[in-house]
Design a protein around this motif. Structure first.
Motif, PDB file in Angstrom:
ATOM      1  N   ARG A   1       0.826  -1.205   0.000  1.00 34.53           N
ATOM      2  CA  ARG A   1       0.000   0.000   0.000  1.00 34.53           C
ATOM      3  C   ARG A   1       0.860   1.255   0.000  1.00 34.53           C
ATOM      4  N   LYS A   2       0.419   2.236  -0.740  1.00 37.43           N
ATOM      5  CA  LYS A   2       1.139   3.496  -0.866  1.00 37.43           C
ATOM      6  C   LYS A   2       1.067   4.286   0.437  1.00 37.43           C
ATOM      7  N   PRO A   3       2.201   4.782   0.940  1.00 35.94           N
ATOM      8  CA  PRO A   3       2.153   5.640   2.125  1.00 35.94           C
ATOM      9  C   PRO A   3       1.453   6.958   1.807  1.00 35.94           C
ATOM     10  N   ALA A   4       0.635   7.418   2.729  1.00 37.75           N
ATOM     11  CA  ALA A   4      -0.101   8.662   2.500  1.00 37.75           C
ATOM     12  C   ALA A   4       0.833   9.863   2.403  1.00 37.75           C
ATOM     13  N   ALA A   5       2.011   9.754   3.017  1.00 38.78           N
ATOM     14  CA  ALA A   5       2.946  10.882   3.048  1.00 38.78           C
ATOM     15  C   ALA A   5       3.625  11.124   1.709  1.00 38.78           C
TER      16      ALA A   5
ATOM     17  N   LEU B   1       9.947   4.856  -5.115  1.00 39.68           N
ATOM     18  CA  LEU B   1      10.414   4.122  -3.939  1.00 39.68           C
ATOM     19  C   LEU B   1      10.714   2.642  -4.171  1.00 39.68           C
ATOM     20  N   PRO B   2       9.910   1.873  -4.912  1.00 37.44           N
ATOM     21  CA  PRO B   2      10.042   0.415  -4.862  1.00 37.44           C
ATOM     22  C   PRO B   2      11.414  -0.144  -5.248  1.00 37.44           C
ATOM     23  N   LEU B   3      11.850   0.004  -6.494  1.00 35.80           N
ATOM     24  CA  LEU B   3      13.109  -0.619  -6.901  1.00 35.80           C
ATOM     25  C   LEU B   3      14.287  -0.025  -6.133  1.00 35.80           C
ATOM     26  N   ALA B   4      14.370   1.296  -6.088  1.00 29.70           N
ATOM     27  CA  ALA B   4      15.497   1.939  -5.408  1.00 29.70           C
ATOM     28  C   ALA B   4      15.476   1.649  -3.910  1.00 29.70           C
TER      29      ALA B   4
ATOM     30  N   SER C   1      20.494   7.866  -2.050  1.00 30.99           N
ATOM     31  CA  SER C   1      19.826   8.805  -1.145  1.00 30.99           C
ATOM     32  C   SER C   1      18.913   8.074  -0.166  1.00 30.99           C
ATOM     33  N   LEU C   2      18.335   6.959  -0.599  1.00 28.31           N
ATOM     34  CA  LEU C   2      17.508   6.160   0.304  1.00 28.31           C
ATOM     35  C   LEU C   2      18.373   5.365   1.273  1.00 28.31           C
ATOM     36  N   ALA C   3      19.521   4.864   0.802  1.00 26.15           N
ATOM     37  CA  ALA C   3      20.422   4.114   1.682  1.00 26.15           C
ATOM     38  C   ALA C   3      20.977   5.001   2.788  1.00 26.15           C
ATOM     39  N   VAL C   4      21.275   6.252   2.462  1.00 24.91           N
ATOM     40  CA  VAL C   4      21.758   7.178   3.494  1.00 24.91           C
ATOM     41  C   VAL C   4      20.715   7.318   4.596  1.00 24.91           C
ATOM     42  N   GLN C   5      19.462   7.514   4.217  1.00 20.31           N
ATOM     43  CA  GLN C   5      18.398   7.679   5.216  1.00 20.31           C
ATOM     44  C   GLN C   5      18.182   6.407   6.032  1.00 20.31           C
ATOM     45  N   LEU C   6      18.161   5.255   5.354  1.00 21.90           N
ATOM     46  CA  LEU C   6      17.950   3.995   6.058  1.00 21.90           C
ATOM     47  C   LEU C   6      19.122   3.676   6.983  1.00 21.90           C
ATOM     48  N   GLY C   7      20.345   3.989   6.544  1.00 27.00           N
ATOM     49  CA  GLY C   7      21.512   3.770   7.397  1.00 27.00           C
ATOM     50  C   GLY C   7      21.472   4.632   8.643  1.00 27.00           C
ATOM     51  N   TRP C   8      21.139   5.902   8.463  1.00 25.46           N
ATOM     52  CA  TRP C   8      21.021   6.809   9.601  1.00 25.46           C
ATOM     53  C   TRP C   8      19.930   6.327  10.547  1.00 25.46           C
ATOM     54  N   ASP C   9      18.812   5.840   9.996  1.00 26.20           N
ATOM     55  CA  ASP C   9      17.705   5.354  10.811  1.00 26.20           C
ATOM     56  C   ASP C   9      18.107   4.140  11.636  1.00 26.20           C
TER      57      ASP C   9
ATOM     58  N   THR D   1      12.085   9.602   2.949  1.00 22.59           N
ATOM     59  CA  THR D   1      11.346  10.296   1.917  1.00 22.59           C
ATOM     60  C   THR D   1      12.033  10.065   0.577  1.00 22.59           C
ATOM     61  N   VAL D   2      11.390  10.454  -0.500  1.00 25.89           N
ATOM     62  CA  VAL D   2      11.900  10.199  -1.848  1.00 25.89           C
ATOM     63  C   VAL D   2      12.053  11.523  -2.581  1.00 25.89           C
ATOM     64  N   GLU D   3      13.241  11.776  -3.089  1.00 31.20           N
ATOM     65  CA  GLU D   3      13.511  12.978  -3.880  1.00 31.20           C
ATOM     66  C   GLU D   3      13.160  12.703  -5.344  1.00 31.20           C
ATOM     67  N   VAL D   4      12.318  13.526  -5.919  1.00 32.83           N
ATOM     68  CA  VAL D   4      11.968  13.419  -7.333  1.00 32.83           C
ATOM     69  C   VAL D   4      12.631  14.561  -8.081  1.00 32.83           C
ATOM     70  N   ALA D   5      13.468  14.221  -9.060  1.00 36.56           N
ATOM     71  CA  ALA D   5      14.197  15.233  -9.812  1.00 36.56           C
ATOM     72  C   ALA D   5      13.345  15.867 -10.890  1.00 36.56           C
ATOM     73  N   GLN D   6      12.557  15.033 -11.613  1.00 37.35           N
ATOM     74  CA  GLN D   6      11.790  15.551 -12.743  1.00 37.35           C
ATOM     75  C   GLN D   6      10.725  14.536 -13.133  1.00 37.35           C
ATOM     76  N   THR D   7       9.597  15.019 -13.628  1.00 39.61           N
ATOM     77  CA  THR D   7       8.554  14.145 -14.160  1.00 39.61           C
ATOM     78  C   THR D   7       8.374  14.402 -15.654  1.00 39.61           C
ATOM     79  N   PHE D   8       7.914  13.358 -16.357  1.00 36.61           N
ATOM     80  CA  PHE D   8       7.719  13.426 -17.802  1.00 36.61           C
ATOM     81  C   PHE D   8       6.387  12.771 -18.146  1.00 36.61           C
ATOM     82  N   PRO D   9       5.672  13.290 -19.153  1.00 39.32           N
ATOM     83  CA  PRO D   9       4.504  12.550 -19.637  1.00 39.32           C
ATOM     84  C   PRO D   9       4.973  11.296 -20.370  1.00 39.32           C
TER      85      PRO D   9
END
Length: 306
Positions: free
Chosen positions: A115-119, A128-131, A161-169, A274-282
């Protein structure tokens, strides 16, 4: 439904097509997800170039994409975990390369879905999933915990960027390589940034004179540096260099896992991730997203929004 496809392997975007394809069938234990966002990963264009042909079967035409966030449209037989309307995300890699996530709908095994986190918004959830699962599996293989000193190669990237957060956690001290323009970003995540390039070994040793106890390489080509800064008895993994296994390390290849993805969602819910998004594309600009990914200098995730 609308989708992006390619009919043969190519080292560039020449075979990418945007148009109508048949909606996927939904088998037992599967859910059909209406795609709200699908993240781009380097593996997407590497698969398109034939990079995994020796490992995975491919059936053309291929819809690329392994990451997805969206809404359950319907379920297959005997799929009690989800109902239509559920907001979900998934690492949707399958045993055969064919029906991916760069489309309006994708069928995914329920065991790969969480389930998708509301945040998180749709783009963040898709990133989030693969990374996230790659970062989590890497830290699990390292048995990372409180008291460890972790070096992350590629700390500003989608996985790093996710590994840094998880490691700190987990209570570890985290040192992360990044370009100077991303140092503030790495600090915000809980890491201590160091510039990559010439002199990296000396810069890491200045921060950790006794060596680091764990290294996670999310870039590739870092084995010499890793071995030079690793303390005696230290552990190391890489997602890009299978040669680490000849030097006591582990080559990490992440697998779809809805339960582990739910762990990441829980970390998001408690404010640890949290997840940093650099750019979105159609969807029709997928080729541009692939080109941006190929540069290797994106901070955070690139995301397709159908």
């Amino acid at each position: 439904m609308r989708a992006v496809t390619y009919d043969s392997y190519a080292p560039d975007n020449s075979q990418l097509r945007y148009g109508e394809v048949a909606e996927p069938k939904v088998g037992p234990g599967e859910v059909l997800i209406q795609v709200r966002a699908a993240a781009v990963n380097p593996v997407d264009w590497k698969v398109m170039a034939g990079g995994l042909d020796g490992m995975m079967e491919t059936v053309f035409p291929v819809v690329p994409g392994w990451d997805v966030a969206g809404v359950v449209a319907r379920t297959g037989p005997d799929t009690p975990e989800f109902v239509p309307g559920d907001e979900v995300m998934a690492y949707a890699r399958k045993d055969v390369v064919q029906g991916g996530t760069f489309a309006e709908y994708v069928a995914v095994a329920a065991t790969s879905v969480a389930r998708k986190p509301a945040a998180l918004d749709w783009a963040q959830a898709a990133g989030l999933p693969l990374a996230g699962l790659t970062a989590l599996r890497s830290l699990d293989r390292l048995q990372l915990g409180s008291g460890d000193v972790l070096l992350v190669h590629g700390a500003a990237g989608g996985v790093g960027s996710l590994a840094v957060q998880l490691g700190w956690d987990r209570g570890a001290r985290v040192i992360g390589t990044a370009s100077e323009r991303n140092h503030a970003f790495v600090r915000e995540l809980g890491g201590e940034p160091v510039s990559y390039g010439d002199g990296l070994i000396e810069r890491v040793r200045a921060l950790a004179p006794d060596g680091v106890t764990a290294v996670a390489d999310f870039v590739g080509g870092q084995l010499e540096t890793t071995l030079a800064v690793l303390a005696d008895g230290g552990r190391h993994v890489s997602i890009a260099d299978p040669g680490v296994e000849q030097h006591g390390g582990h080559w990490v290849w992440v697998r779809p896992d809805g339960a582990k993805l739910a762990e990441l969602a829980a970390a998001v819910d408690r404010g640890a991730l949290t997840v940093e998004v650099a750019q979105t594309f159609p969807l029709e600009r997928t080729a541009e997203a692939f080109d941006a990914s190929r540069t290797g200098h994106t901070r955070g995730k690139l995301v397709i929004e159908p």
